[in-house]
Design an enzyme around this catalytic site. Structure first.
Site, mmCIF file in Angstrom:
data_model
loop_
_atom_site.group_PDB
_atom_site.id
_atom_site.type_symbol
_atom_site.label_atom_id
_atom_site.label_comp_id
_atom_site.label_asym_id
_atom_site.label_seq_id
_atom_site.Cartn_x
_atom_site.Cartn_y
_atom_site.Cartn_z
ATOM 1 N N LYS A 1 55.546 36.836 36.095
ATOM 2 C CA LYS A 1 55.135 37.437 37.367
ATOM 3 C C LYS A 1 55.578 36.558 38.529
ATOM 4 C CE LYS A 1 51.756 39.879 40.027
ATOM 5 N NZ LYS A 1 50.475 40.561 40.151
ATOM 6 N N HIS B 1 52.596 52.206 35.285
ATOM 7 C CA HIS B 1 51.555 52.372 36.295
ATOM 8 C C HIS B 1 51.583 53.714 37.014
ATOM 9 C CE1 HIS B 1 50.724 48.217 35.484
ATOM 10 N NE2 HIS B 1 49.795 48.153 36.404
ATOM 11 N N HIS C 1 41.631 50.236 33.877
ATOM 12 C CA HIS C 1 43.003 50.161 34.393
ATOM 13 C C HIS C 1 44.008 49.792 33.291
ATOM 14 C CE1 HIS C 1 46.386 49.307 37.004
ATOM 15 N NE2 HIS C 1 46.473 48.112 36.433
ATOM 16 N N ARG D 1 41.066 34.818 61.139
ATOM 17 C CA ARG D 1 42.532 34.990 61.097
ATOM 18 C C ARG D 1 43.196 34.219 59.974
ATOM 19 N NH1 ARG D 1 41.505 34.975 66.489
ATOM 20 N NH2 ARG D 1 41.572 37.088 67.331
ATOM 21 N N ARG E 1 60.178 43.683 42.379
ATOM 22 C CA ARG E 1 58.735 43.620 42.105
ATOM 23 C C ARG E 1 58.217 44.949 41.545
ATOM 24 N NH1 ARG E 1 54.012 40.299 45.405
ATOM 25 N NH2 ARG E 1 52.329 40.951 44.040
ATOM 26 N N HIS F 1 48.187 55.310 36.900
ATOM 27 C CA HIS F 1 47.392 55.593 38.102
ATOM 28 C C HIS F 1 46.953 57.048 38.147
ATOM 29 C CE1 HIS F 1 49.168 51.925 40.407
ATOM 30 N NE2 HIS F 1 48.078 51.604 39.726
ATOM 31 N N GLU G 1 57.568 43.333 47.639
ATOM 32 C CA GLU G 1 57.899 44.560 46.921
ATOM 33 C C GLU G 1 58.888 45.466 47.639
ATOM 34 O OE1 GLU G 1 54.689 46.205 44.693
ATOM 35 O OE2 GLU G 1 55.745 48.101 44.404
ATOM 36 N N LYS H 1 48.807 39.739 46.373
ATOM 37 C CA LYS H 1 48.329 41.036 46.870
ATOM 38 C C LYS H 1 46.810 41.007 46.854
ATOM 39 C CE LYS H 1 51.904 44.320 45.500
ATOM 40 N NZ LYS H 1 52.131 45.537 44.678
ATOM 41 N N ASN I 1 55.387 47.651 37.925
ATOM 42 C CA ASN I 1 54.683 48.928 37.861
ATOM 43 C C ASN I 1 54.997 49.717 36.598
ATOM 44 O OD1 ASN I 1 53.450 48.512 40.347
ATOM 45 N ND2 ASN I 1 55.227 49.335 41.445
ATOM 46 N N GLU J 1 48.542 44.417 29.973
ATOM 47 C CA GLU J 1 49.416 43.867 31.029
ATOM 48 C C GLU J 1 50.271 42.719 30.473
ATOM 49 O OE1 GLU J 1 49.664 45.195 34.080
ATOM 50 O OE2 GLU J 1 47.733 46.154 34.545
HETATM 51 N N1 LIG Z 1 46.038 42.058 43.371
HETATM 52 C C1 LIG Z 1 46.786 42.456 42.365
HETATM 53 O O1 LIG Z 1 47.967 42.164 42.283
HETATM 54 C C2 LIG Z 1 46.135 43.249 41.277
HETATM 55 C C3 LIG Z 1 46.831 43.482 40.095
HETATM 56 C C4 LIG Z 1 46.196 44.175 39.076
HETATM 57 C C5 LIG Z 1 44.891 44.619 39.256
HETATM 58 N N2 LIG Z 1 44.243 44.384 40.414
HETATM 59 C C6 LIG Z 1 42.849 44.812 40.605
HETATM 60 O O2 LIG Z 1 42.042 44.122 39.672
HETATM 61 C C7 LIG Z 1 40.887 44.914 39.408
HETATM 62 C C8 LIG Z 1 40.643 44.933 37.938
HETATM 63 O O3 LIG Z 1 40.428 43.626 37.467
HETATM 64 P P1 LIG Z 1 39.540 43.346 36.182
HETATM 65 O O4 LIG Z 1 40.020 44.170 35.074
HETATM 66 O O5 LIG Z 1 39.471 41.895 36.015
HETATM 67 O O6 LIG Z 1 38.134 43.990 36.616
HETATM 68 P P2 LIG Z 1 36.746 43.338 37.042
HETATM 69 O O7 LIG Z 1 36.910 42.275 38.028
HETATM 70 O O8 LIG Z 1 35.855 44.476 37.372
HETATM 71 O O9 LIG Z 1 36.247 42.675 35.673
HETATM 72 C C9 LIG Z 1 35.953 43.518 34.583
HETATM 73 C C10 LIG Z 1 34.514 43.312 34.101
HETATM 74 O O10 LIG Z 1 34.463 42.109 33.335
HETATM 75 C C11 LIG Z 1 33.459 41.242 33.852
HETATM 76 N N3 LIG Z 1 33.930 39.890 33.620
HETATM 77 C C12 LIG Z 1 35.004 39.274 34.205
HETATM 78 N N4 LIG Z 1 35.201 38.083 33.656
HETATM 79 C C13 LIG Z 1 34.249 37.915 32.698
HETATM 80 C C14 LIG Z 1 33.957 36.874 31.776
HETATM 81 N N5 LIG Z 1 34.701 35.775 31.695
HETATM 82 N N6 LIG Z 1 32.909 37.033 30.971
HETATM 83 C C15 LIG Z 1 32.149 38.166 31.009
HETATM 84 N N7 LIG Z 1 32.394 39.177 31.837
HETATM 85 C C16 LIG Z 1 33.445 39.056 32.676
HETATM 86 C C17 LIG Z 1 33.285 41.643 35.282
HETATM 87 O O11 LIG Z 1 31.995 41.308 35.747
HETATM 88 C C18 LIG Z 1 33.503 43.147 35.232
HETATM 89 O O12 LIG Z 1 32.317 43.789 34.859
HETATM 90 C C19 LIG Z 1 41.128 46.268 40.004
HETATM 91 O O13 LIG Z 1 40.374 46.427 41.173
HETATM 92 C C20 LIG Z 1 42.617 46.253 40.335
HETATM 93 O O14 LIG Z 1 42.942 47.055 41.455
HETATM 94 C C21 LIG Z 1 44.842 43.710 41.430
HETATM 95 ZN ZN LIG Z 2 48.141 46.825 36.367
#
Ligand SMILES: NC(=O)c1ccc[n+]([C@@H]2O[C@H](COP(=O)([O-])OP(=O)(O)OC[C@H]3O[C@@H](n4cnc5c(N)ncnc54)[C@H](O)[C@@H]3O)[C@@H](O)[C@H]2O)c1
Ligand SMILES: [Zn+2]
Length: 372
Positions: free
Chosen positions: A231, A252, A270, A125, A245, A256, A241, A147, A249, A189
């Protein structure tokens, strides 16, 4: 080892926390975590690409601070956000018999952050968790704001919770090992924050973006700090949101739809989808007479200078049409009553929320963007 960092506070009452941004933070993580939490035991979640690079350093630093650490390593990539993978992670964590005082630490990109945060939200929890974002996207976006969540076959991030971390450590040195492509996707971003409401920051990026992408750590730290501050300000005003907030987007809704069509894989990251989506949002704003075309040109020039993708027609071999993209938009969880909400702009740094945008207007903008 010298460590220098900037601190960005996130003001959310009793859920407030700090984001530390700079260099040398990984090797001092134990010290910072011991200050921000009472944890004596931590479970580190990382992915198979990041763990070999940084896990031992984190573990050593926790050890020095008297925090005992174990780890769970998930496969790298978005598939780790599937329900089954999440279930396996929960079991792996529970196998280690954590008590309510255990701390989860997310060491990785946005995937690891979203997954770990959601595990922390639901296990026993609610456990405390700390984010150590290792991708630029995670440092400027996903690690801030609380989030957390996973994907469903019906859509991305449909299963989740708001759960704020206790601390975020954004060590820009870790970005040195990130691929150039992932770095650029995260940079989109960063540009977004300039476009939303900070024209001065956009001008700063026009001057410093290329050197930042080439590896300048001071510039990276500065850009991450400005982004996190932006942010944090928006999230503090609207944690769940209901209002402003939604500005986050920008780009986005289009993005998306492109991601849904390309399958959320390596065909289109992304951040790349968001980059293209932001140009589309600006072009749509210009075609509605809201935004000067000079600002659209300026945006395009910055994309050219930093090699960001801007063209929806050049994603692999795929051809898109407006009907299928609009289909995705109508299914997006951010549409209410079948009406489309868009973030549009009156210029760089002048974005606003436009509710009830007519589907015809969107179709027209898409047809123009996709015309061969
Ligand atoms: N929670 C939120 O508010 C929010 C906001 C935006 C995106 N997201 C989510 O984030 C995700 C995308 O994040 P991302 O782009 O970081 O993707 P990811 O976590 O898949 O990382 C991208 C790639 O880079 C590699 N990597 C990460 N750091 C590294 C480093 N320092 N050195 C070498 N390799 C490295 C990872 O292993 C992966 O293969 C999506 O699932 C998206 O939905 C969430
Ligand atoms: Zn984004």
């Amino acid at each position: 080892m010298t460590a220098t960092h900037l601190t960005v506070p996130v003001a959310l009452g009793d859920r407030s926390y700090e984001i530390l941004i700079g260099t040398g933070l990984l090797d001092r993580a134990g010290e910072h975590i011991a200050k921000a939490t009472r944890a004596r035991r931590a479970i580190i979640v990382s992915d198979a690409a990041v763990a070999p690079l940084y896990l031992e350093r984190l573990r050593a630093s926790l050890g020095k601070a008297g925090i005992e650490a174990s780890d769970c390593i998930v496969p790298a990539g978005e598939t780790s956000k599937e329900f089954q993978s999440f279930g396996r992670l929960l079991d792996d964590i529970l196998k280690q018999r954590p008590d309510r005082g255990a701390l989860l630490i997310a060491l990785g990109g946005g995937v690891v952050g979203d997954l770990t945060g959601f595990a922390a939200a639901v296990l026993l929890r609610g456990l405390d968790f700390v984010q150590i974002p290792t991708s630029l996207l995670a440092q400027v976006d996903s690690s801030v704001g609380g989030k957390t969540g996973i994907n469903s076959p019906y859509g991305k991030n449909l299963i989740g919770a708001f759960h704020q971390p206790r601390l975020v450590l954004a060590d820009v040195e870790l970005l040195d090992t990130l691929s150039a492509r992932e770095l650029r996707a995260g940079y989109a971003e960063v540009v977004k924050y300039g476009l939303i409401d900070d024209a001065e920051f956009f001008a700063w990026l026009e001057k410093n973006g290329p050197a930042l992408l080439a590896g300048d750590r001071a510039l990276r730290a500065e850009a991450v700090a400005v982004s996190c501050r932006a942010k944090a300000r928006i999230v503090a005003a609207d944690e769940r949101e209901g209002g402003v907030r939604a500005l986050l987007n920008l780009g986005h809704t289009f993005g998306h739809a492109l991601e849904a069509e390309t399958g959320y894989g390596s065909a289109l990251l992304h951040g790349e989808a968001v980059a293209i989506g932001m140009v589309m949002a600006f072009e749509m704003s210009a075609s509605m007479g809201l935004c000067p075309t000079a600002d659209v040109e300026r945006l395009r020039a910055h994309y050219a200078a930093t090699d960001l993708p801007h063209d929806a027609r050049r994603i692999g071999q795929r051809r898109f049409d407006s009907a299928m993209l609009i289909g995705h938009m109508m299914h997006d969880k951010k549409t209410r009553d079948g009406k489309l909400t868009f973030i549009l702009a009156r210029g760089i740094g002048k974005s606003f929320i436009a509710k009830d945008v007519a589907v015809e207007t969107v179709r027209h903008a898409l047809d123009r963007a996709l015309a061969a």
